[in-house]
Design an enzyme around this catalytic site. Structure first.
Site, PDB file in Angstrom:
ATOM      1  N   GLU A  62     -19.140 210.911 -22.412  1.00 53.78           N
ATOM      2  CA  GLU A  62     -18.003 210.563 -21.618  1.00 53.78           C
ATOM      3  C   GLU A  62     -16.870 211.622 -21.788  1.00 53.78           C
ATOM      4  OE1 GLU A  62     -18.355 208.646 -18.682  1.00 53.78           O
ATOM      5  OE2 GLU A  62     -19.248 207.017 -20.160  1.00 53.78           O
ATOM      6  N   GLY A  81     -16.488 201.532 -11.857  1.00 52.23           N
ATOM      7  CA  GLY A  81     -17.086 202.641 -12.664  1.00 52.23           C
ATOM      8  C   GLY A  81     -18.448 202.967 -12.364  1.00 52.23           C
ATOM      9  N   ASP A 107     -21.290 212.129 -11.804  1.00 49.70           N
ATOM     10  CA  ASP A 107     -21.690 211.177 -10.734  1.00 49.70           C
ATOM     11  C   ASP A 107     -22.639 211.618  -9.703  1.00 49.70           C
ATOM     12  OD1 ASP A 107     -19.846 210.049 -12.564  1.00 49.70           O
ATOM     13  OD2 ASP A 107     -18.281 209.636 -10.937  1.00 49.70           O
ATOM     14  N   TYR A 115      -6.594 210.326 -16.257  1.00 52.76           N
ATOM     15  CA  TYR A 115      -7.796 211.072 -16.214  1.00 52.76           C
ATOM     16  C   TYR A 115      -7.270 212.565 -16.300  1.00 52.76           C
ATOM     17  CZ  TYR A 115     -12.015 213.348 -14.760  1.00 52.76           C
ATOM     18  OH  TYR A 115     -13.249 214.140 -14.449  1.00 52.76           O
TER      19      TYR A 115
HETATM   20  P1  ADP Z   1     -16.248 203.973  -8.052  1.00 51.03           P
HETATM   21  O1  ADP Z   1     -16.868 205.333  -7.363  1.00 51.03           O
HETATM   22  O2  ADP Z   1     -16.219 203.866  -9.549  1.00 51.03           O
HETATM   23  O3  ADP Z   1     -16.822 202.665  -7.345  1.00 51.03           O
HETATM   24  P2  ADP Z   1     -13.856 205.013  -6.426  1.00 51.03           P
HETATM   25  O4  ADP Z   1     -12.349 204.536  -6.468  1.00 51.03           O
HETATM   26  O5  ADP Z   1     -14.187 206.403  -7.089  1.00 51.03           O
HETATM   27  O6  ADP Z   1     -14.697 204.028  -7.557  1.00 51.03           O
HETATM   28  O7  ADP Z   1     -14.536 204.834  -5.140  1.00 51.03           O
HETATM   29  C1  ADP Z   1     -14.320 203.658  -4.599  1.00 51.03           C
HETATM   30  C2  ADP Z   1     -14.099 203.897  -3.042  1.00 51.03           C
HETATM   31  O8  ADP Z   1     -15.260 204.344  -2.547  1.00 51.03           O
HETATM   32  C3  ADP Z   1     -13.664 202.442  -2.374  1.00 51.03           C
HETATM   33  O9  ADP Z   1     -12.448 202.322  -2.264  1.00 51.03           O
HETATM   34  C4  ADP Z   1     -14.022 203.082  -1.010  1.00 51.03           C
HETATM   35  O10 ADP Z   1     -13.077 203.634  -0.256  1.00 51.03           O
HETATM   36  C5  ADP Z   1     -15.457 203.776  -1.220  1.00 51.03           C
HETATM   37  N1  ADP Z   1     -16.473 202.904  -0.783  1.00 51.03           N
HETATM   38  C6  ADP Z   1     -17.431 202.715  -2.084  1.00 51.03           C
HETATM   39  N2  ADP Z   1     -18.476 201.847  -1.117  1.00 51.03           N
HETATM   40  C7  ADP Z   1     -18.352 201.671   0.019  1.00 51.03           C
HETATM   41  C8  ADP Z   1     -18.572 201.174   1.268  1.00 51.03           C
HETATM   42  N3  ADP Z   1     -19.893 200.299   1.037  1.00 51.03           N
HETATM   43  N4  ADP Z   1     -18.038 201.264   2.213  1.00 51.03           N
HETATM   44  C9  ADP Z   1     -16.682 201.901   2.508  1.00 51.03           C
HETATM   45  N5  ADP Z   1     -16.271 202.262   1.510  1.00 51.03           N
HETATM   46  C10 ADP Z   1     -16.895 202.523   0.276  1.00 51.03           C
HETATM   47 MG    MG Z   2     -15.913 207.107  -7.692  1.00 49.66          MG
END
Ligand code: ADP
Ligand code: MG
Length: 398
Positions: free
Chosen positions: A41, A139, A187, A239
């Site tokens: 990590e 995450g 990722d 971060y």
């Molecule tokens: P993680 O990647 O850890 O889930 P992030 O903050 O990097 O968290 O990404 C989350 C963002 O990705 C959400 O706020 C949204 O903008 C976008 N997202 C993820 N899944 C969807 C979805 N199914 N529809 C629309 N937006 C999505």
């Molecule tokens: Mg993300």
């Protein structure tokens, strides 16, 4: 959630919704998974090692080519957030500029921008409808799943001939430069390149990957993901601060990245560092790289149970040296350990999000209940707990 049948049923549903929204059938349907990281990590921006596996949870996208410079995107999950046009976001491909977008559509739009920036100007537009089962903000890389599914679909539809790692790097560029999130490449690489039944040993310096069999069921084991459901605001600037601290450490040691500090040389390296914060960050990165290598050796030897204590060490290092854990993640790790888990650690960026717990399969229920009990006793909402079944990376499904 396992097997191809459910994915095909999901793909058909997503294709049918595409037809409703856009009035024509899609050219195809693609899927890209979220991931959990077993170990390694805050190492990916230090040219180090990571070891993610893909989850069965995927972003599924139905996509059709457009050649008129328009990009239309729609998400089943984001539908309610957008006021008009049934939630379809309309974009002009030629007008895409880093940092100008807002809302979830920046992820697919960023990929179109990154492809064109890299010279793939044949990508002139698309209609996209997607639906994802990857929990967001936990995450588990829901954002990378969105980027990678878009990149793979456009790669296929426009015949770009890009490899999985090439698509991952472009997806990372979309997130770094277009969305503005300074993430490493883990990722996107995990979503693009993981294989069912395996963890991916990834060297982030040259993106050399090795698929390592990770058949937990055959060993009578289970890996649980515990999504704490919390996200602390502190995480936003932290971060970048950790990244800057690692870069300062590398500079002080006269190396380009901390990857170049061998584990055997760690005591000498630490002795050269005056700043206690930088010293702690260097200690984490160098020792976590080593933990990935130890885990690799254990998996190669078939000694999967012995990975447990390595996970515990990794958590202690993230908590005490890098200070990116939080009370909820620490609670998962301590409650799981007390209930007989083999090992546990926070996974991903920290300050909330998820932990992984390695456990004997026949004790998984007991350990999960103990974690839930600890959350209830602490007056916290129940965490979401599910098994991390090592699943396939991005692929075309229809
Ligand atoms: P993680 O990647 O850890 O889930 P992030 O903050 O990097 O968290 O990404 C989350 C963002 O990705 C959400 O706020 C949204 O903008 C976008 N997202 C993820 N899944 C969807 C979805 N199914 N529809 C629309 N937006 C999505
Ligand atoms: Mg993300």
């Amino acid at each position: 959630m396992s097997g191809g049948t459910e994915t095909t049923a999901t793909a058909e549903k997503v294709a049918a919704r595409f037809h409703e929204l856009y009035g024509t059938a899609p050219d195809g349907v693609w899927a890209a998974p979220g991931r959990v990281n077993l170990i390694g990590e805050y190492t990916d921006f230090n040219d180090g090692f990571v070891m993610p596996l893909a989850l069965p949870h995927t972003a599924v996208a139905a996509v059709a080519r457009r050649t008129d410079g328009r990009l239309r995107v729609h998400s089943a999950e984001a539908e309610a957030d957008v006021g008009s046009g049934e939630g379809v976001v309309h974009l002009d491909v030629a007008a895409l500029r880093p940092g100008t977008g807002s809302g979830w559509a920046v992820y697919p739009a960023g990929v179109v921008w990154a492809l064109r920036e890299a010279g793939h100007t044949a990508v002139t537009g698309a209609d996209i409808h997607l639906s994802s089962t990857v929990p967001t903000g936990a995450g588990l890389s829901s954002s990378a799943a969105l980027e990678v599914v878009t990149a793979l679909a456009l790669n296929d539809l426009y015949g770009l001939g890009l490899t999985g790692p090439e698509l991952a790097v472009l997806a990372q560029r979309a997130e770094n430069a277009f969305v503005g999130v300074p993430c490493g490449v883990m990722d996107q690489m995990a979503s693009a390149c993981c294989e069912e039944g395996h963890v991916l040993h990834l060297d982030t310096r040259d993106l050399a990957g090795r698929q390592i069999p990770f058949d937990l069921a055959a060993h009578g084991l289970r890996l649980l993901v515990v999504d704490t459901g919390v996200k602390h605001a502190l995480g936003d600037g932290a971060y970048a601060e950790r990244r800057a601290g690692c870069e300062a450490g590398a500079r002080a040691l006269g190396v380009r990245t901390l990857r170049q500090v061998p584990y055997e040389g760690l005591p000498d390296a630490l002795a050269c560092l005056a700043d206690p914060t930088v010293r702690a960050y260097v200690h984490h990165v160098v020792s976590d790289n080593h933990r990935v290598e130890r885990t690799t050796a254990l998996l190669d030897a078939g000694d999967v149970r012995a990975v447990g204590p390595v996970l515990d060490e990794g958590h202690a290092s993230l908590r005490d040296d890098l200070r990116v854990s939080c009370p909820e993640l620490d609670l998962v790790v301590s409650a799981a350990g007390a209930a007989g888990a083999l090992g546990a650690r926070m996974t991903g960026g920290g300050f909330g999000g998820s932990a992984v717990v390695l456990v004997e399969a026949d004790r998984a229920g007991e350990v999960a209940s103990a974690v839930e009990g600890a959350f209830a006793a602490a007056g916290r909402p129940a965490p979401r707990i599910f098994p991390a079944v090592p699943s396939a990376g991005a692929r075309r499904v229809l």
